[in-house]
Design a protein around this motif. Structure first.
Motif, PDB file in Angstrom:
ATOM      1  N   ASP A 128       3.655   1.669  -0.723  1.00  0.00           N
ATOM      2  CA  ASP A 128       2.971   0.726  -1.610  1.00  0.00           C
ATOM      3  C   ASP A 128       1.460   0.782  -1.417  1.00  0.00           C
ATOM      4  OD1 ASP A 128       5.350  -0.076  -2.687  1.00  0.00           O
ATOM      5  OD2 ASP A 128       5.548  -1.878  -1.465  1.00  0.00           O
ATOM      6  N   LYS A 129       1.004   0.883  -0.169  1.00  0.00           N
ATOM      7  CA  LYS A 129      -0.433   0.969   0.088  1.00  0.00           C
ATOM      8  C   LYS A 129      -1.030   2.217  -0.549  1.00  0.00           C
ATOM      9  CE  LYS A 129      -0.714  -1.538   4.500  1.00  0.00           C
ATOM     10  NZ  LYS A 129      -1.101  -1.424   5.935  1.00  0.00           N
ATOM     11  N   ILE A 130      -0.359   3.364  -0.369  1.00  0.00           N
ATOM     12  CA  ILE A 130      -0.877   4.609  -0.927  1.00  0.00           C
ATOM     13  C   ILE A 130      -0.789   4.586  -2.450  1.00  0.00           C
ATOM     14  CG2 ILE A 130      -0.546   7.120  -0.978  1.00  0.00           C
ATOM     15  CD1 ILE A 130       0.582   6.934   1.839  1.00  0.00           C
ATOM     16  N   ARG A 131       0.299   4.035  -2.981  1.00  0.00           N
ATOM     17  CA  ARG A 131       0.476   3.986  -4.436  1.00  0.00           C
ATOM     18  C   ARG A 131      -0.634   3.160  -5.089  1.00  0.00           C
ATOM     19  NH1 ARG A 131       5.653   2.133  -4.923  1.00  0.00           N
ATOM     20  NH2 ARG A 131       6.598   4.081  -5.575  1.00  0.00           N
ATOM     21  N   ILE A 132      -0.960   2.006  -4.501  1.00  0.00           N
ATOM     22  CA  ILE A 132      -2.008   1.161  -5.070  1.00  0.00           C
ATOM     23  C   ILE A 132      -3.361   1.863  -5.010  1.00  0.00           C
ATOM     24  CG2 ILE A 132      -3.261  -1.005  -4.749  1.00  0.00           C
ATOM     25  CD1 ILE A 132      -0.605  -2.220  -3.772  1.00  0.00           C
ATOM     26  N   ALA A 133      -3.626   2.555  -3.878  1.00  0.00           N
ATOM     27  CA  ALA A 133      -4.919   3.220  -3.719  1.00  0.00           C
ATOM     28  C   ALA A 133      -5.061   4.422  -4.643  1.00  0.00           C
ATOM     29  CB  ALA A 133      -5.105   3.651  -2.264  1.00  0.00           C
ATOM     30  N   THR A 134      -3.939   5.094  -4.952  1.00  0.00           N
ATOM     31  CA  THR A 134      -4.007   6.292  -5.806  1.00  0.00           C
ATOM     32  C   THR A 134      -3.801   5.975  -7.277  1.00  0.00           C
ATOM     33  OG1 THR A 134      -1.639   6.712  -5.429  1.00  0.00           O
ATOM     34  CG2 THR A 134      -3.193   7.789  -3.943  1.00  0.00           C
ATOM     35  N   ASN A 135      -3.551   4.710  -7.589  1.00  0.00           N
ATOM     36  CA  ASN A 135      -3.288   4.342  -8.972  1.00  0.00           C
ATOM     37  C   ASN A 135      -4.517   4.519  -9.863  1.00  0.00           C
ATOM     38  OD1 ASN A 135      -1.354   3.351 -10.866  1.00  0.00           O
ATOM     39  ND2 ASN A 135      -2.412   1.380 -10.875  1.00  0.00           N
ATOM     40  N   GLU A 136      -5.713   4.539  -9.238  1.00  0.00           N
ATOM     41  CA  GLU A 136      -6.947   4.657 -10.006  1.00  0.00           C
ATOM     42  C   GLU A 136      -7.418   6.099 -10.156  1.00  0.00           C
ATOM     43  OE1 GLU A 136      -8.104   2.012 -11.459  1.00  0.00           O
ATOM     44  OE2 GLU A 136      -6.587   0.749 -10.505  1.00  0.00           O
ATOM     45  N   THR A 191       9.269   0.516  -8.725  1.00  0.00           N
ATOM     46  CA  THR A 191       8.816  -0.845  -8.445  1.00  0.00           C
ATOM     47  C   THR A 191       8.402  -0.961  -6.988  1.00  0.00           C
ATOM     48  OG1 THR A 191      11.054  -1.594  -7.876  1.00  0.00           O
ATOM     49  CG2 THR A 191      10.361  -1.813 -10.170  1.00  0.00           C
ATOM     50  N   ILE A 192       7.542  -1.920  -6.698  1.00  0.00           N
ATOM     51  CA  ILE A 192       7.146  -2.146  -5.313  1.00  0.00           C
ATOM     52  C   ILE A 192       8.323  -2.758  -4.555  1.00  0.00           C
ATOM     53  CG2 ILE A 192       4.705  -2.395  -5.879  1.00  0.00           C
ATOM     54  CD1 ILE A 192       5.030  -5.396  -5.691  1.00  0.00           C
ATOM     55  N   THR A 193       8.210  -2.786  -3.236  1.00  0.00           N
ATOM     56  CA  THR A 193       9.336  -3.175  -2.397  1.00  0.00           C
ATOM     57  C   THR A 193       9.829  -4.585  -2.671  1.00  0.00           C
ATOM     58  OG1 THR A 193       8.326  -1.783  -0.698  1.00  0.00           O
ATOM     59  CG2 THR A 193      10.117  -3.219  -0.011  1.00  0.00           C
ATOM     60  N   SER A 194       8.912  -5.503  -2.927  1.00  0.00           N
ATOM     61  CA  SER A 194       9.293  -6.912  -3.069  1.00  0.00           C
ATOM     62  C   SER A 194       9.966  -7.224  -4.398  1.00  0.00           C
ATOM     63  CB  SER A 194       8.049  -7.794  -2.905  1.00  0.00           C
ATOM     64  OG  SER A 194       7.066  -7.452  -3.872  1.00  0.00           O
ATOM     65  N   THR A 222       4.717  -0.767  12.742  1.00  0.00           N
ATOM     66  CA  THR A 222       4.728  -2.207  12.502  1.00  0.00           C
ATOM     67  C   THR A 222       5.179  -2.539  11.087  1.00  0.00           C
ATOM     68  OG1 THR A 222       2.383  -2.117  11.887  1.00  0.00           O
ATOM     69  CG2 THR A 222       2.906  -2.632  14.180  1.00  0.00           C
ATOM     70  N   ILE A 223       5.149  -1.569  10.182  1.00  0.00           N
ATOM     71  CA  ILE A 223       5.566  -1.797   8.802  1.00  0.00           C
ATOM     72  C   ILE A 223       6.563  -0.717   8.394  1.00  0.00           C
ATOM     73  CG2 ILE A 223       3.423  -2.938   8.131  1.00  0.00           C
ATOM     74  CD1 ILE A 223       2.499  -0.366   6.843  1.00  0.00           C
ATOM     75  N   GLU A 224       7.328  -0.995   7.333  1.00  0.00           N
ATOM     76  CA  GLU A 224       8.339  -0.058   6.866  1.00  0.00           C
ATOM     77  C   GLU A 224       7.705   1.032   5.997  1.00  0.00           C
ATOM     78  OE1 GLU A 224      11.443  -2.130   4.891  1.00  0.00           O
ATOM     79  OE2 GLU A 224      12.187  -3.101   6.719  1.00  0.00           O
ATOM     80  N   SER A 225       8.469   2.101   5.790  1.00  0.00           N
ATOM     81  CA  SER A 225       7.963   3.219   4.984  1.00  0.00           C
ATOM     82  C   SER A 225       7.647   2.780   3.561  1.00  0.00           C
ATOM     83  CB  SER A 225       8.994   4.356   4.973  1.00  0.00           C
ATOM     84  OG  SER A 225      10.240   3.906   4.447  1.00  0.00           O
ATOM     85  N   SER A 226       8.437   1.852   3.019  1.00  0.00           N
ATOM     86  CA  SER A 226       8.181   1.380   1.652  1.00  0.00           C
ATOM     87  C   SER A 226       6.835   0.677   1.552  1.00  0.00           C
ATOM     88  CB  SER A 226       9.306   0.442   1.204  1.00  0.00           C
ATOM     89  OG  SER A 226       9.450  -0.630   2.109  1.00  0.00           O
ATOM     90  N   GLN A 227       6.426  -0.024   2.614  1.00  0.00           N
ATOM     91  CA  GLN A 227       5.124  -0.679   2.605  1.00  0.00           C
ATOM     92  C   GLN A 227       3.994   0.339   2.710  1.00  0.00           C
ATOM     93  OE1 GLN A 227       6.568  -3.305   5.878  1.00  0.00           O
ATOM     94  NE2 GLN A 227       5.631  -4.947   4.699  1.00  0.00           N
ATOM     95  N   ASP A 241      14.382   2.340   5.264  1.00  0.00           N
ATOM     96  CA  ASP A 241      13.202   2.812   5.970  1.00  0.00           C
ATOM     97  C   ASP A 241      13.391   4.284   6.315  1.00  0.00           C
ATOM     98  OD1 ASP A 241      10.788   2.840   7.172  1.00  0.00           O
ATOM     99  OD2 ASP A 241      11.212   1.275   8.636  1.00  0.00           O
ATOM    100  N   ALA A 242      12.367   5.087   6.076  1.00  0.00           N
ATOM    101  CA  ALA A 242      12.462   6.531   6.271  1.00  0.00           C
ATOM    102  C   ALA A 242      11.353   7.002   7.188  1.00  0.00           C
ATOM    103  CB  ALA A 242      12.373   7.258   4.932  1.00  0.00           C
ATOM    104  N   GLU A 243      11.518   8.203   7.721  1.00  0.00           N
ATOM    105  CA  GLU A 243      10.490   8.815   8.559  1.00  0.00           C
ATOM    106  C   GLU A 243       9.828   9.996   7.873  1.00  0.00           C
ATOM    107  OE1 GLU A 243      12.110   9.662  12.393  1.00  0.00           O
ATOM    108  OE2 GLU A 243      12.650   7.579  12.789  1.00  0.00           O
ATOM    109  N   THR A 244      10.341  10.398   6.714  1.00  0.00           N
ATOM    110  CA  THR A 244       9.737  11.467   5.928  1.00  0.00           C
ATOM    111  C   THR A 244       9.673  11.019   4.470  1.00  0.00           C
ATOM    112  OG1 THR A 244      10.622  13.167   7.407  1.00  0.00           O
ATOM    113  CG2 THR A 244       9.863  13.890   5.245  1.00  0.00           C
ATOM    114  N   VAL A 245       8.497  11.120   3.880  1.00  0.00           N
ATOM    115  CA  VAL A 245       8.277  10.725   2.492  1.00  0.00           C
ATOM    116  C   VAL A 245       7.724  11.926   1.738  1.00  0.00           C
ATOM    117  CG1 VAL A 245       7.038   9.190   0.924  1.00  0.00           C
ATOM    118  CG2 VAL A 245       7.820   8.339   3.147  1.00  0.00           C
ATOM    119  N   VAL A 246       8.325  12.235   0.597  1.00  0.00           N
ATOM    120  CA  VAL A 246       7.875  13.343  -0.245  1.00  0.00           C
ATOM    121  C   VAL A 246       7.051  12.767  -1.392  1.00  0.00           C
ATOM    122  CG1 VAL A 246       8.556  15.321  -1.639  1.00  0.00           C
ATOM    123  CG2 VAL A 246       9.907  14.679   0.359  1.00  0.00           C
TER     124      VAL A 246
END
Length: 908
Positions: free
Chosen positions: A500-508, A675-678, A492-497, A416-421
């Motif tokens: 994943d939300k942003i990755r799915i939304a930007t995949n299109e 890959t996604i977190t799971s 409430t959720i980890e940085s990887s989650q 889990d991270a607090e900064t994502v590039v």
């Protein structure tokens, strides 16, 4: 810079060329020394001065004098203005409330400066500038007076911020250091409290006190040795100190408990201190040696993970060495004199109460728990083959649980991270505005995560190396976003989650080459899957790359499938016609004039405001922004004639290579994916391997190689068995030296596999995946487990030397060493408990190693107390069978007495 922009029509009208204008500017602006005049009073230098280095003066430069006496000045044909260098770069800053253009400043430490203090001063200045109160305690102000000074500078700044402008700090990497220090201090404090509380509960309070003092002494000595040897305090060395927190009291517990036991048997205090230490001297030395050897395999691990863990064995060795010195040379003196004072003192009311409590505790331990254990051990020895079979069955069941997929293996999962590039790559040649539109859409998607995302700092037109902060090479098709998340405790959720939300939304998003995410968490930053394709035939390489990408796309949860064989920049290629040479044009002439028209001629350079300022001459904006204008550009021939570019050259559009990657002189293309977190990348690769094998058969000239994360894993697993085998051999040598036996060390080391039970079930109970650090923890616990066995077998040997038979000796050794074995185990586990329950993102990737050590030690200790004696008796049975086969007669059975059979033993 000072820009001189000239329209192409103007050049045609006045029959001028850019080189002529550039030369004229240089001739008028340069200062030329003229020598010196020697007079009777001294020498005087003579210098011809150029025009003033200002745009107004440059406009007055005479380009041409006409026959009628009029002049053509630069300001008549060109636009001259002072401007900044035209860099294709946009910086933005976004929060959940607003976003817009920004300017960023990065603050570094220099030399041996303290990064934490510098960060505190920057934060204080920012809060002062915004007229906000400091959020730091008075203690911090006393420790770092610069914080208060910086805050006052911000408050007293007389220059107000411009309207609609805000000031904020972001990407504060000093928080990593602060978090690590806090992690160490918090875990060390709670670990020490739990360890001391346990000692106080099971031992005399004086014993607990001096063991606790020894713990502090050992840690202080370790820090001194680290300072002398140049070992710095970082996340891994701090983790090493936390790991050995419980180990440091093991030898002290053994020594102090033995001294106390001898004194309780009416032995004089000082004599008990001396003889009690002598009795366990060599076993304690051996336990420390086996613990140090247990961490030795970390020095054999190759790759970046080996570099990461390299300092850990040194810290453990320093700490355990200091603990050994303290427990054998300092602790006995403290214990002896403390017991002397206790014997001399007249019991007070509080002292009487403490003694009564200790007596009540000892009655429970020695009259209830120890006899119950002795009866259970006696039954285990009687049914020794059943006991060993049950233990082996537990090992097999645990291993099957892992092999069957109940537990997922993930080489090094992202913490889990607090900064994502976020790195965004558009097709090469994409306009800056198009890249900005895509980036703003990603910002909008990220800002929807209001409860997780604090701010986003964006750089469009460039990307930075995270380690050096240097540019990786700019381009209008590149963008880099630093997304700062709320602290782990506030999410409430980890940085990887979140990713994943942003990755799915930007995949299109259309028209994007790749969007990659990197978590700044102190771990590895390689993509989840990396495959290098090498070969001499470019077409074959490209076909294999396409097949691999197609294969990866079939797996659910695999995103960001890209390769580094990017389509190149669109370009206009100019080829001279045969008639160009007749007009005197060469390739060099044409290239120079085209470059001057588009990029510009540097007519003059001067220094001002502590930087070099260029005077650049080029075509104006309208003449450089469309291909038609370029095709009709007029060049100056050597005879002075103006000739359209299209008459002397052919222009055609093409695509150039962006980069050409080669490895071992072969064309190389790397395919990467995330890959996604799971989903673990290690679960994808075995399923992909048949496709890779098939491709190598179909394309014999193409070579496939796993790189990045997969290469690091191969290096780590390739070297770890060598280190583990070396550690086992050294442990065997130490035990053989101590026991003066070749078979007893084997029986002792058979307890090592039983730690696998706790390792596997511990991860399942705690909800963590098995990682490479989990396996490192298993290797480390192998030496720690041996410590308990070692003490038990050493006391058994003493009892055998006193004349006891095999079974009675094992039972008496178990009775005598039950409390110290239990304490050494529980103190190590409690020392790691705060770390296992830690929520800090910096501790996440270390927790699997702590789980392996703690739970592995628990399971192994339980089985050591019951199964190890069974192994000892089984070894004796094997010796008896070998005696019968060799001599043809039965050997007198000594396991349960000379005249009794082991199978006829009556169990109490």
């Amino acid at each position: 810079e000072i820009r001189v922009d000239v329209a192409d029509e103007t050049l045609v009208k006045y029959k001028l060329g850019l080189p002529r204008i550039s030369d004229a500017i240089h001739e008028w602006m340069v200062d030329i020394p003229g020598g010196s005049v020697r007079t009777g009073v001294g020498n005087i230098n003579v210098r011809t001065m150029g025009v003033e280095e200002r745009s107004g003066a440059i406009r007055q430069i005479v380009i041409r004098a006409n026959p009628d006496g009029s002049t053509l000045r630069l300001g008549d044909i060109a636009t001259v203005r002072e401007y900044y260098v035209d860099e294709q770069l946009i910086t933005r800053f976004s929060t959940k409330d607003h976003s817009g253009p920004s300017a960023s400043m990065t603050v570094f430490r220099v030399g041996d400066q303290d990064a934490v203090k510098i960060a505190e001063m920057v934060r204080a200045y920012t809060r002062g500038r915004l007229q906000k109160p400091l959020d730091r305690s008075t203690l911090n102000l006393l420790l770092n007076p610069g914080t208060k000074t910086a805050y006052e500078m911000g408050v007293n700044n007389i220059n107000p911020l411009p309207p609609k402008t805000d000031l904020a700090t972001h990407t504060d990497l000093a928080r990593f250091i602060e978090g690590r220090l806090d992690l160490l201090l918090r875990n060390a404090m709670w670990g020490a409290v739990l360890v001391f509380g346990t000692l106080l509960l099971f031992l005399n309070w004086r014993v607990a006190l001096w063991v606790g003092v020894g713990l502090v002494t050992a840690i202080c000595g370790t820090l001194m040795i680290m300072s002398w040897t140049g070992i710095s305090l970082n996340l891994l060395t701090m983790f090493g100190l936390i790991v050995v927190m419980g180990l440091l009291v093991d030898d002290a517990i053994v020594v102090a408990e033995n001294i106390q036991a001898r004194h309780d048997r009416a032995e004089p205090s000082l004599e008990a201190a001396i003889k009690g230490t002598e009795e366990v001297f060599w076993p304690v030395v051996a336990t420390v040696m086996t613990s140090i050897v247990a961490f030795l395999p970390l020095t054999f691990v190759k790759g970046s993970i080996g570099d990461l863990l390299g300092a850990l064995p040194m810290v453990v060795a320093c700490a355990l060495a200091m603990s050994l010195v303290e427990s054998l040379l300092i602790l006995p003196s403290h214990m002896g004199h403390s017991l002397v004072n206790r014997d001399k003192q007249t019991p007070t009311r509080i002292g009487t109460m403490l003694r009564n409590a200790e007596a009540w505790r000892d009655r429970i331990i020695f009259e209830k728990i120890v006899p119950a254990y002795a009866r259970l051990l006696k039954a285990s020895l009687h049914y020794r083959y059943i006991s060993v079979s049950v233990a082996i069955a537990l090992v097999i069941m645990s291993v099957s649980m892992f092999a069957g997929g109940r537990l997922i293996f993930n080489f090094l999962p992202p913490s889990d991270a607090e900064t994502v590039v976020i790195d965004v790559r558009m097709p090469i040649g994409t306009a800056l505005e198009e890249t900005r539109v895509i980036v703003e859409e990603i910002e909008r998607i990220a800002r929807l995560q209001k409860d997780e995302v604090v701010s986003i700092s964006t750089l469009i037109g460039d990307s930075r190396n995270l380690n050096t902060n240097l540019s990786n090479g700019g381009g209008t098709h590149l963008a880099q976003m630093f997304m700062e998340l709320y602290p782990v405790e506030e999410r409430t959720i980890e940085s990887s989650q979140v990713i994943d939300k942003i990755r799915i939304a930007t995949n299109e998003l259309a028209g994007v080459d790749s969007i990659s995410f990197t978590e700044i968490s102190g771990g590895m930053n390689d993509p989840d899957i990396s495959i290098a394709v090498k070969g001499d035939d470019t077409e074959d390489v490209n076909e294999v790359v396409a097949r691999i990408e197609q294969g990866l796309a079939e797996f659910e949860g695999v995103f960001g499938i890209v390769n580094n064989n990017y389509e190149g920049q669109r370009e206009v290629q100019i080829s001279l016609k045969p008639g160009a040479a007749a007009l005197g044009f060469t390739v060099s002439d044409v290239a120079l004039q085209v470059r001057g028209a588009l990029f510009g001629f540097d007519a003059h350079v001067f220094s001002a405001q502590r930087e070099d300022i260029d005077v650049r001459v080029r075509l104006d904006e309208s003449s450089r922004r469309n291909l038609y204008a370029i095709e009709n550009m007029r060049l100056i021939s050597p005879m002075g004639n103006r000739v359209p570019l299209s008459e002397i050259a052919e222009l055609k559009e093409a695509t150039s290579y962006s980069t050409i990657n080669r490895v071992d002189r072969k064309r190389a293309v790397t395919v990467v994916a995330d890959t996604i977190t799971s989903i673990s990348p290690e679960s994808i690769m075995p399923q992909l391997q048949p496709l890779l094998d098939q491709l190598e058969i179909e394309y014999p000239g193409v070579e496939l190689e796993l790189v990045g994360r997969q290469r690091q894993m191969a290096k780590a697993f390739g070297s770890l068995p060598i280190g583990f085998l070396t550690a086992l051999i050294l442990i065997y040598v130490i035990l053989a030296w101590l026991f003066s036996s070749y078979t007893q060390p084997i029986a002792v080391m058979l307890a090592i596999p039983f730690s696998l039970i706790g390792v596997i079930w511990g991860h399942w109970i705690m909800g963590y995946e098995v990682t490479f650090l989990s396996m490192i923890g298993f290797v480390a616990v192998s030496g720690i487990v041996v410590n308990d066995s070692l003490i038990l077998v050493q006391f058994y040997n003493v009892k055998r030397d006193e004349g006891m038979n095999l079974a009675d000796g094992l039972i008496e050794a178990g009775r005598a060493r039950l409390r110290p074995i239990f304490l050494t185990t529980i103190t190590t586990v409690l020392g790691l408990t705060p770390l296992m329950l830690e929520q800090s993102f910096q501790a996440k990737f270390l927790i699997p190693m702590a789980i392996s050590i703690a739970f592995g030690l628990i399971s192994a200790t339980g089985l050591i107390l019951l199964v190890l004696p069974c192994f000892m008796v089984i070894v004796d049975d094997i010796k008896a069978a070998a005696y019968y086969l060799w001599n043809g007669v039965s050997r007198p059975t000594e396991a349960f007495g000379k005249n009794s059979s082991a199978l006829d033993l009556e169990v109490d």
